[in-house]
Design an enzyme around this catalytic site. Structure first.
Site, PDB file in Angstrom:
ATOM      1  N   GLY A  20      22.714 -43.163  47.913  1.00 54.78           N
ATOM      2  CA  GLY A  20      21.504 -43.536  48.648  1.00 54.78           C
ATOM      3  C   GLY A  20      20.779 -42.324  49.231  1.00 54.78           C
ATOM      4  N   GLY A  21      19.463 -42.297  49.075  1.00 50.09           N
ATOM      5  CA  GLY A  21      18.635 -41.304  49.749  1.00 50.09           C
ATOM      6  C   GLY A  21      18.634 -39.897  49.172  1.00 50.09           C
ATOM      7  CB  VAL A  22      20.576 -38.146  46.537  1.00 54.76           C
ATOM      8  CG1 VAL A  22      21.864 -38.307  47.331  1.00 54.76           C
ATOM      9  CG2 VAL A  22      20.541 -39.110  45.355  1.00 54.76           C
ATOM     10  N   GLY A  23      17.187 -38.825  46.400  1.00 54.71           N
ATOM     11  CA  GLY A  23      15.954 -38.465  45.688  1.00 54.71           C
ATOM     12  C   GLY A  23      15.814 -39.127  44.315  1.00 54.71           C
ATOM     13  CE  LYS A  24      19.221 -44.143  44.342  1.00 55.04           C
ATOM     14  NZ  LYS A  24      19.565 -43.512  45.632  1.00 55.04           N
ATOM     15  CG  ASP A  48      14.579 -50.108  46.664  1.00 53.49           C
ATOM     16  OD1 ASP A  48      14.815 -50.995  47.503  1.00 53.49           O
ATOM     17  OD2 ASP A  48      14.659 -48.891  46.898  1.00 53.49           O
TER      18      ASP A  48
HETATM   19  N1  LIG Z   1      13.419 -31.977  47.214  1.00 53.73           N
HETATM   20  C1  LIG Z   1      12.980 -32.701  48.244  1.00 53.73           C
HETATM   21  N2  LIG Z   1      12.455 -32.105  49.334  1.00 53.73           N
HETATM   22  C2  LIG Z   1      11.996 -32.809  50.380  1.00 53.73           C
HETATM   23  N3  LIG Z   1      12.008 -34.147  50.439  1.00 53.73           N
HETATM   24  C3  LIG Z   1      12.523 -34.813  49.391  1.00 53.73           C
HETATM   25  C4  LIG Z   1      13.038 -34.149  48.239  1.00 53.73           C
HETATM   26  N4  LIG Z   1      13.464 -35.096  47.361  1.00 53.73           N
HETATM   27  C5  LIG Z   1      13.238 -36.273  47.939  1.00 53.73           C
HETATM   28  N5  LIG Z   1      12.671 -36.124  49.154  1.00 53.73           N
HETATM   29  C6  LIG Z   1      12.306 -37.143  50.153  1.00 53.73           C
HETATM   30  O1  LIG Z   1      13.528 -37.762  50.584  1.00 53.73           O
HETATM   31  C7  LIG Z   1      13.325 -39.146  50.802  1.00 53.73           C
HETATM   32  C8  LIG Z   1      14.276 -39.937  49.902  1.00 53.73           C
HETATM   33  O2  LIG Z   1      13.892 -39.731  48.557  1.00 53.73           O
HETATM   34  P1  LIG Z   1      13.928 -40.909  47.496  1.00 53.73           P
HETATM   35  O3  LIG Z   1      13.295 -42.135  48.041  1.00 53.73           O
HETATM   36  O4  LIG Z   1      13.425 -40.354  46.234  1.00 53.73           O
HETATM   37  O5  LIG Z   1      15.522 -41.125  47.447  1.00 53.73           O
HETATM   38  P2  LIG Z   1      16.329 -42.322  46.800  1.00 53.73           P
HETATM   39  O6  LIG Z   1      17.597 -41.731  46.311  1.00 53.73           O
HETATM   40  O7  LIG Z   1      15.489 -43.039  45.819  1.00 53.73           O
HETATM   41  O8  LIG Z   1      16.600 -43.259  48.052  1.00 53.73           O
HETATM   42  P3  LIG Z   1      17.165 -44.770  48.041  1.00 53.73           P
HETATM   43  O9  LIG Z   1      18.642 -44.639  47.838  1.00 53.73           O
HETATM   44  O10 LIG Z   1      16.790 -45.268  49.385  1.00 53.73           O
HETATM   45  O11 LIG Z   1      16.497 -45.486  46.909  1.00 53.73           O
HETATM   46  C9  LIG Z   1      11.868 -39.420  50.503  1.00 53.73           C
HETATM   47  O12 LIG Z   1      11.172 -39.373  51.717  1.00 53.73           O
HETATM   48  C10 LIG Z   1      11.447 -38.271  49.611  1.00 53.73           C
HETATM   49  O13 LIG Z   1      10.094 -37.965  49.733  1.00 53.73           O
HETATM   50 MG   LIG Z   2      15.004 -45.098  45.682  1.00 50.88          MG
END
Ligand SMILES: Nc1ncnc2c1ncn2[C@@H]1O[C@H](COP(=O)(O)OP(=O)(O)OP(=O)(O)O)[C@@H](O)[C@H]1O
Ligand SMILES: [Mg+2]
Length: 324
Positions: A20-24, A48
């Site tokens: 979760g939250g890593v930037g997927k 989602d």
């Molecule tokens: N390299 C980066 N630098 C700064 N911010 C980033 C970076 N990558 C992602 N983010 C930010 O981090 C947050 C989480 O990114 P993202 O939604 O892509 O993650 P996710 O893995 O899809 O989360 P989830 O598990 O909630 O679906 C977002 O606000 C996004 O803009």
């Molecule tokens: Mg996501």
């Protein structure tokens, strides 16, 4: 092999997953933009309920319909499915509220109580939740659809993805049992009807179940086909994320799903004037050495943390520039 190679592989399915939250979602959206701008017809799908693809593009795709993504030079479409409203549709179809269906005890669906053995299936693997079921339904739908060159699936955090990966096997066994039961019941019905002289009516159930089973197998084969599918693992350089990604990789292996590429996101940038930043960065660089030893150096893409949130097509393109 870098992500550039991934984009040149002419894949039908790119799944993007991780903790979760890593930037997927950011990585999935960026890859989708790049593919579309290279001339491919691309659909990005998310199940989602938090509408994160909308948030990532800073647009609104919450209608539940496929929408063209504005601001991208090319054919990029987005589909955000809301598990709750899709649940309502299924409720209508099965004639009872979706939340009253206990997946772990399918006997709550009228007519299924005869399905002996289904309990064991359910116990041997975690039952799918709505978002995994919907993700897989979309894979089924688009597995042999030529309307899009590439489908990018922004998956939910790891636990859900693991359940998603179990669905083909689960459905295969479930439908197999249904088919066995149906042919038994259908033979019994035919006998009764002939005994009591009632008119024979055509029953399409078996045909439909067989078609469904065939579709499941097509989707399963697609997911295992290294010429057509890649699962991109996204992680951050912390030990917790590394452990989770190692477990994810094992699961992907056990399902024969190709997963050669890793994105290590949010690496702390270099800043000698900030002690906190230096500590974090050194820790990240240490962890990256370990990541390289586990996943190999060739398919790794390192991305530093931006100094702000990544939102909107312009920022997503900046992420592309860092990734490729
Ligand atoms: N390299 C980066 N630098 C700064 N911010 C980033 C970076 N990558 C992602 N983010 C930010 O981090 C947050 C989480 O990114 P993202 O939604 O892509 O993650 P996710 O893995 O899809 O989360 P989830 O598990 O909630 O679906 C977002 O606000 C996004 O803009
Ligand atoms: Mg996501």
């Amino acid at each position: 092999m870098t992500l550039k190679d991934l984009l040149e592989m002419d894949l039908k399915f790119i799944l993007v997953g991780g903790k979760g939250g890593v930037g997927k979602t950011s990585v999935a959206s960026s890859l989708a933009i790049t593919l579309a701008e290279s001339g491919k017809r691309v659909l990005i799908i998310s199940t989602d309920p938090a509408h994160s693809v909308s948030d990532s593009f800073d647009l609104d795709f919450s209608s539940g319909e496929i929408e063209k993504v504005k601001g991208v030079k090319g054919d990029l479409f987005a589909l955000e499915i809301n598990p709750e409203s899709a649940g309502d549709e299924i409720s209508k179809a099965i004639g009872q509220p979706m939340n009253s269906v206990d997946f772990a005890n399918m006997t709550s669906i009228p007519g299924l109580s005869e399905l002996q053995g289904i309990g064991q299936d359910m116990q041997s693997m975690p039952p799918p939740g709505m978002d995994e079921a919907l993700s897989f339904a979309k894979i089924l739908e688009y597995a042999d659809d030529d309307n899009y060159d590439t489908i990018v699936l922004d998956t939910a955090p790891t636990g859900h993805t693991l359940r998603l990966l179990n669905i083909p096997e689960f459905l295969d066994s479930f439908l197999g049992r249904m088919l066995k039961m149906r042919s038994f019941l259908s033979n019994a019905m035919t006998m009764m009807k002939s005994l009591f002289g009632s008119k024979q009516e055509k029953d399409n159930t078996i045909e439909n179940l067989e078609k469904m089973k065939e579709k499941v197998l097509i989707a399963r084969d697609l997911l295992m086909d290294q010429d057509r599918t890649q699962f991109v693992k996204v992680m951050i350089p912390t030990m917790m994320s590394i452990f989770e990604t190692e477990r994810l990789a094992e699961e992907l292996d056990s399902h024969n799903i190709p997963h050669e590429f890793v994105v290590v996101n949010m690496i702390n940038p270099d800043n000698p004037n900030c002690q906190y930043c230096t500590h974090r960065r050194n820790e990240h660089l240490e962890n990256i050495k370990y990541i390289e030893s586990v996943f190999g150096i060739n398919t790794l893409t390192n991305v530093e943390a931006f100094d702000r949130e990544i939102r909107g097509v312009a920022m997503l393109k900046q992420l592309v520039d860092k990734m490729l």
